[in-house]
Design an enzyme around this catalytic site. Structure first.
Site, PDB file in Angstrom:
ATOM      1  N   GLY A  81       0.823  -1.210   0.000  1.00  0.00           N
ATOM      2  CA  GLY A  81       0.000   0.000   0.000  1.00  0.00           C
ATOM      3  C   GLY A  81       0.856   1.258   0.000  1.00  0.00           C
ATOM      4  O   GLY A  81       2.053   1.216   0.285  1.00  0.00           O
ATOM      5  N   PHE A 105      -9.303  -6.387   0.421  1.00  0.00           N
ATOM      6  CA  PHE A 105      -8.482  -6.358  -0.802  1.00  0.00           C
ATOM      7  C   PHE A 105      -7.035  -6.767  -0.527  1.00  0.00           C
ATOM      8  O   PHE A 105      -6.207  -6.707  -1.433  1.00  0.00           O
ATOM      9  CB  PHE A 105      -8.441  -4.935  -1.381  1.00  0.00           C
ATOM     10  CG  PHE A 105      -9.772  -4.408  -1.798  1.00  0.00           C
ATOM     11  CD1 PHE A 105     -10.273  -4.679  -3.060  1.00  0.00           C
ATOM     12  CD2 PHE A 105     -10.544  -3.646  -0.940  1.00  0.00           C
ATOM     13  CE1 PHE A 105     -11.509  -4.192  -3.463  1.00  0.00           C
ATOM     14  CE2 PHE A 105     -11.776  -3.148  -1.325  1.00  0.00           C
ATOM     15  CZ  PHE A 105     -12.258  -3.421  -2.592  1.00  0.00           C
ATOM     16  N   ASN A 147      -0.850 -15.526   4.407  1.00  0.00           N
ATOM     17  CA  ASN A 147      -1.464 -14.191   4.278  1.00  0.00           C
ATOM     18  C   ASN A 147      -2.885 -14.265   3.729  1.00  0.00           C
ATOM     19  O   ASN A 147      -3.813 -13.698   4.296  1.00  0.00           O
ATOM     20  CB  ASN A 147      -0.621 -13.285   3.392  1.00  0.00           C
ATOM     21  CG  ASN A 147      -1.185 -11.871   3.370  1.00  0.00           C
ATOM     22  OD1 ASN A 147      -1.102 -11.148   4.348  1.00  0.00           O
ATOM     23  ND2 ASN A 147      -1.829 -11.497   2.281  1.00  0.00           N
ATOM     24  N   TYR A 194      -1.889 -19.120  -5.712  1.00  0.00           N
ATOM     25  CA  TYR A 194      -2.618 -17.853  -5.569  1.00  0.00           C
ATOM     26  C   TYR A 194      -4.120 -18.074  -5.787  1.00  0.00           C
ATOM     27  O   TYR A 194      -4.950 -17.737  -4.940  1.00  0.00           O
ATOM     28  CB  TYR A 194      -2.074 -16.817  -6.560  1.00  0.00           C
ATOM     29  CG  TYR A 194      -2.982 -15.618  -6.694  1.00  0.00           C
ATOM     30  CD1 TYR A 194      -3.204 -14.783  -5.611  1.00  0.00           C
ATOM     31  CD2 TYR A 194      -3.651 -15.350  -7.892  1.00  0.00           C
ATOM     32  CE1 TYR A 194      -4.072 -13.694  -5.719  1.00  0.00           C
ATOM     33  CE2 TYR A 194      -4.509 -14.271  -8.003  1.00  0.00           C
ATOM     34  CZ  TYR A 194      -4.718 -13.448  -6.920  1.00  0.00           C
ATOM     35  OH  TYR A 194      -5.577 -12.388  -7.029  1.00  0.00           O
ATOM     36  N   LYS A 229      -7.549 -18.017  -2.990  1.00  0.00           N
ATOM     37  CA  LYS A 229      -8.793 -17.249  -3.166  1.00  0.00           C
ATOM     38  C   LYS A 229     -10.004 -18.185  -3.166  1.00  0.00           C
ATOM     39  O   LYS A 229     -11.043 -17.857  -2.596  1.00  0.00           O
ATOM     40  CB  LYS A 229      -8.734 -16.445  -4.473  1.00  0.00           C
ATOM     41  CG  LYS A 229      -7.707 -15.332  -4.453  1.00  0.00           C
ATOM     42  CD  LYS A 229      -8.173 -14.178  -3.576  1.00  0.00           C
ATOM     43  CE  LYS A 229      -7.254 -12.999  -3.631  1.00  0.00           C
ATOM     44  NZ  LYS A 229      -7.771 -11.811  -2.952  1.00  0.00           N
ATOM     45  N   ASN A 246      -8.811  -8.775 -15.655  1.00  0.00           N
ATOM     46  CA  ASN A 246      -7.558  -8.003 -15.530  1.00  0.00           C
ATOM     47  C   ASN A 246      -7.834  -6.555 -15.150  1.00  0.00           C
ATOM     48  O   ASN A 246      -8.159  -5.739 -16.024  1.00  0.00           O
ATOM     49  CB  ASN A 246      -6.769  -8.094 -16.832  1.00  0.00           C
ATOM     50  CG  ASN A 246      -6.159  -9.473 -17.023  1.00  0.00           C
ATOM     51  OD1 ASN A 246      -6.874 -10.467 -17.029  1.00  0.00           O
ATOM     52  ND2 ASN A 246      -4.860  -9.537 -17.138  1.00  0.00           N
ATOM     53  N   HIS A 256       2.518  -6.365 -14.465  1.00  0.00           N
ATOM     54  CA  HIS A 256       1.333  -6.312 -15.324  1.00  0.00           C
ATOM     55  C   HIS A 256       1.611  -5.648 -16.668  1.00  0.00           C
ATOM     56  O   HIS A 256       2.422  -4.731 -16.775  1.00  0.00           O
ATOM     57  CB  HIS A 256       0.191  -5.586 -14.602  1.00  0.00           C
ATOM     58  CG  HIS A 256      -0.305  -6.360 -13.428  1.00  0.00           C
ATOM     59  ND1 HIS A 256      -0.083  -5.967 -12.138  1.00  0.00           N
ATOM     60  CD2 HIS A 256      -0.969  -7.537 -13.357  1.00  0.00           C
ATOM     61  CE1 HIS A 256      -0.600  -6.861 -11.323  1.00  0.00           C
ATOM     62  NE2 HIS A 256      -1.141  -7.824 -12.035  1.00  0.00           N
ATOM     63  N   PHE A 289       5.064 -12.559 -23.937  1.00  0.00           N
ATOM     64  CA  PHE A 289       5.212 -13.949 -23.502  1.00  0.00           C
ATOM     65  C   PHE A 289       4.407 -14.902 -24.391  1.00  0.00           C
ATOM     66  O   PHE A 289       3.299 -15.298 -24.047  1.00  0.00           O
ATOM     67  CB  PHE A 289       4.766 -14.103 -22.043  1.00  0.00           C
ATOM     68  CG  PHE A 289       5.604 -13.327 -21.058  1.00  0.00           C
ATOM     69  CD1 PHE A 289       6.981 -13.246 -21.192  1.00  0.00           C
ATOM     70  CD2 PHE A 289       5.015 -12.687 -19.972  1.00  0.00           C
ATOM     71  CE1 PHE A 289       7.760 -12.539 -20.281  1.00  0.00           C
ATOM     72  CE2 PHE A 289       5.782 -11.985 -19.046  1.00  0.00           C
ATOM     73  CZ  PHE A 289       7.158 -11.907 -19.205  1.00  0.00           C
TER      74      PHE A 289
HETATM   75  N1  UDP Z   1       2.388 -10.259 -20.585  1.00  0.00           N
HETATM   76  C1  UDP Z   1       3.435 -10.161 -21.490  1.00  0.00           C
HETATM   77  N2  UDP Z   1       4.565  -9.515 -21.104  1.00  0.00           N
HETATM   78  C2  UDP Z   1       4.727  -8.965 -19.862  1.00  0.00           C
HETATM   79  C3  UDP Z   1       3.647  -9.061 -18.945  1.00  0.00           C
HETATM   80  C4  UDP Z   1       2.489  -9.714 -19.339  1.00  0.00           C
HETATM   81  O1  UDP Z   1       3.338 -10.655 -22.615  1.00  0.00           O
HETATM   82  O2  UDP Z   1       5.805  -8.411 -19.570  1.00  0.00           O
HETATM   83  C5  UDP Z   1       1.157 -10.954 -20.986  1.00  0.00           C
HETATM   84  C6  UDP Z   1       0.819 -12.157 -20.131  1.00  0.00           C
HETATM   85  O3  UDP Z   1       1.423 -13.315 -20.648  1.00  0.00           O
HETATM   86  C7  UDP Z   1      -0.704 -12.200 -20.227  1.00  0.00           C
HETATM   87  C8  UDP Z   1      -1.102 -10.735 -20.400  1.00  0.00           C
HETATM   88  O4  UDP Z   1       0.090 -10.050 -20.805  1.00  0.00           O
HETATM   89  O5  UDP Z   1      -1.091 -12.888 -21.377  1.00  0.00           O
HETATM   90  C9  UDP Z   1      -1.602 -10.095 -19.117  1.00  0.00           C
HETATM   91  O6  UDP Z   1      -0.650 -10.355 -18.093  1.00  0.00           O
HETATM   92  P1  UDP Z   1      -0.708  -9.646 -16.687  1.00  0.00           P
HETATM   93  O7  UDP Z   1       0.504 -10.099 -15.918  1.00  0.00           O
HETATM   94  O8  UDP Z   1      -0.887  -8.176 -16.870  1.00  0.00           O
HETATM   95  O9  UDP Z   1      -2.033 -10.188 -16.026  1.00  0.00           O
HETATM   96  P2  UDP Z   1      -2.543 -11.706 -15.768  1.00  0.00           P
HETATM   97  O10 UDP Z   1      -3.377 -12.057 -16.973  1.00  0.00           O
HETATM   98  O11 UDP Z   1      -1.344 -12.577 -15.607  1.00  0.00           O
HETATM   99  O12 UDP Z   1      -3.363 -11.585 -14.538  1.00  0.00           O
END
Ligand code: UDP
Length: 330
Positions: free
Chosen positions: A36, A73, A92, A141, A145, A170, A189, A208
Site C-alpha cells: 500500500g 483487498f 497471508n 494464488y 482465493k 484483468n 502487469h 510472452f
Molecule cells: N504479458 C506479457 N509480457 C509482460 C507481462 C504480461 O506478454 O511483460 C502478458 C501475459 O502473458 C498475459 C497478459 O500479458 O497474457 C496479461 O498479463 P498480466 O501479468 O498483466 O495479467 P494476468 O493475466 O497474468 O493476470
C-alpha cells in the site's frame, strides 16, 4: 455505511475508497503498507497501519469506528511467487483472512465484500466464463482465493455471514483525474510495463508467447477498469441485508484483447512506439480468459463505463506518464 477497507491503500482498494466517498459512505482503511501507499489515501480518511491477521487491532477498529461492513483487498497476488513460496500465500491470503473473519464474527460484523479472482477457474472449459463453471485453480494464488470463497459459504451457513465475492479479470486503468493509479513494486502487469517501455523507462517489453491458438498468437485477456470494479462492489451493499446471503460475480467487460492489441492501444494513446520482443510463454498463462458478467449486470445493475480497451489504457497513461516512481514512497 461505515466500511472498513482492508488493503485500502493498494491499487484496487484505494480506488474503492474513492468510490465509497463519492457515493456517501464512510471508509476507514487498514493496510500493512507492504504494497500500500500513503499517497493513495486522502488525508481525511482514517488510516490504520497494521495487519489484517492482528485480531486485537482489527477488533479495536471494528468497535471504535462502529464498522458495519468489511471489504477485503489485502492479498499477495504474484502468481509466480505463489508457486515458489506457497506458504507465504497460504499464511497471508488464507490464515490471516480467517483471523479477520473470526474477529468480525466475534464483534457482530456480518457483512463482507471479498476480492477474488478469475484465477480460481484455472483453465476453463469454455469462454466466456460464467459463475457456474467448475473452479480448478492451477496455482497457489488462485487456490488461496478459492479456499476463502469456500470458507465464506460455510460461514454464511453456520453464522449468517452475508457476503459478495467478486472474481476480477484483468484490473487496469487509473482514476479519471489521474490522482491515483497502479503502482506495484515489482511491476508484472502488461499495461504499466508497456507504458514504461514506450517511455523508455524500462527495456523493451517481452511478449510472452506468440504461438497460442488465438487470432494473433498472443494471449487474450479481459481488461476491466478499476473504477468499474469498484462500482460493482458498492452496488452489492444493498444485497447483503439478509443474513446468510452469499453472492459470486465475475467482473470483466466481456471483450477479449490480445497482448499485441494492448501494445497497439498504448501506441495510439501515447503517440509513442512500444519497443517489444517476442519471448517464451510464461508458465501458467492460459491462452484466453474473458468474463460473462451478465449476472452482475442483471442483479446489481452494474454498468460498465469503460467497455473498450483504449479509454482504459488512456487513463493508465495519464497516471503513469507523470509518475515515473508511482507514489514516490517506495
Ligand atoms: N504479458 C506479457 N509480457 C509482460 C507481462 C504480461 O506478454 O511483460 C502478458 C501475459 O502473458 C498475459 C497478459 O500479458 O497474457 C496479461 O498479463 P498480466 O501479468 O498483466 O495479467 P494476468 O493475466 O497474468 O493476470
Amino acid at each position: 455505511m461505515i466500511v472498513l477497507v482492508v488493503g485500502g491503500a493498494g491499487y484496487i482498494g484505494s480506488h474503492c475508497v474513492r468510490q465509497l466517498v463519492a457515493t456517501g459512505h464512510h471508509p476507514v482503511v487498514l493496510d500493512n503498507m507492504v504494497f500500500g501507499h500513503r499517497g493513495a489515501v486522502e488525508e481525511n480518511i482514517p488510516l490504520y497501519e497494521g495487519d489484517l491477521g492482528d485480531c486485537d487491532l482489527v477488533g479495536q477498529i471494528l468497535v471504535d469506528e462502529k464498522i458495519e461492513l468489511v471489504m477485503h483487498f489485502a492479498a499477495f497476488a504474484y502468481v509466480g511467487e505463489s508457486v515458489t513460496d506457497p506458504l507465504k500465500y497460504y499464511f497471508n491470503n488464507v490464515v490471516a483472512t480467517l483471523r479477520l473473519l473470526e474477529t468480525m464474527l466475534s464483534e457482530g460484523v456480518t457483512k463482507f465484500v471479498f476480492s477474488s479472482t478469475c484465477a480460481t477457474f484455472g483453465v476453463p472449459q469454455r469462454m466466456p466464463i460464467t459463475e457456474d463453471l467448475p473452479q480448478a485453480p492451477i496455482n497457489p494464488y488462485g487456490q488461496t482465493k478459492l479456499d476463502i470463497e469456500n470458507v465464506l459459504k460455510s460461514l454464511a451457513h453456520a453464522h449468517g455471514l452475508s457476503f459478495a465475492a467478486f472474481r476480477y479479470f484483468n484490473a487496469a486503468g487509473a482514476a479519471e483525474d489521474a490522482s491515483i493509479g497502479e503502482a506495484h513494486n515489482p511491476e508484472s502487469h502488461l499495461i504499466p510495463l508497456a507504458i514504461d517501455a514506450a517511455l523508455e523507462r524500462r527495456p523493451p517489453l517481452k511478449v510472452f508467447g506468440n504461438d497460442y491458438p488465438t487470432p494473433d498468437g498472443t494471449c487474450l485477456r479481459d481488461y476491466v477498469h478499476v473504477d468499474d470494479l469498484s462500482r460493482a462492489h458498492i452496488a452489492a451493499f444493498d444485497k447483503l441485508d439478509k443474513p446468510g446471503t452469499g453472492l459470486f460475480y465475475n467482473l470483466g467487460t466481456g471483450t477479449p484483447n490480445s497482448v499485441l492489441e494492448v501494445l497497439n492501444a498504448v501506441e495510439k494513446v501515447s503517440g509513442k512506439k512500444v519497443p517489444y520482443q517476442m519471448a517464451e510463454r510464461r508458465a501458467g498463462d492460459p491462452p484466453e480468459l474473458y468474463a460473462d458478467s451478465s449476472k452482475a449486470k442483471k442483479e446489481l445493475g452494474w454498468e460498465i463505463k469503460y467497455p473498450t480497451l483504449e479509454p482504459i489504457v488512456a487513463s493508465a497513461w495519464a497516471w503513469h506518464k507523470n509518475r515515473p516512481n508511482g507514489y514516490d514512497d517506495k
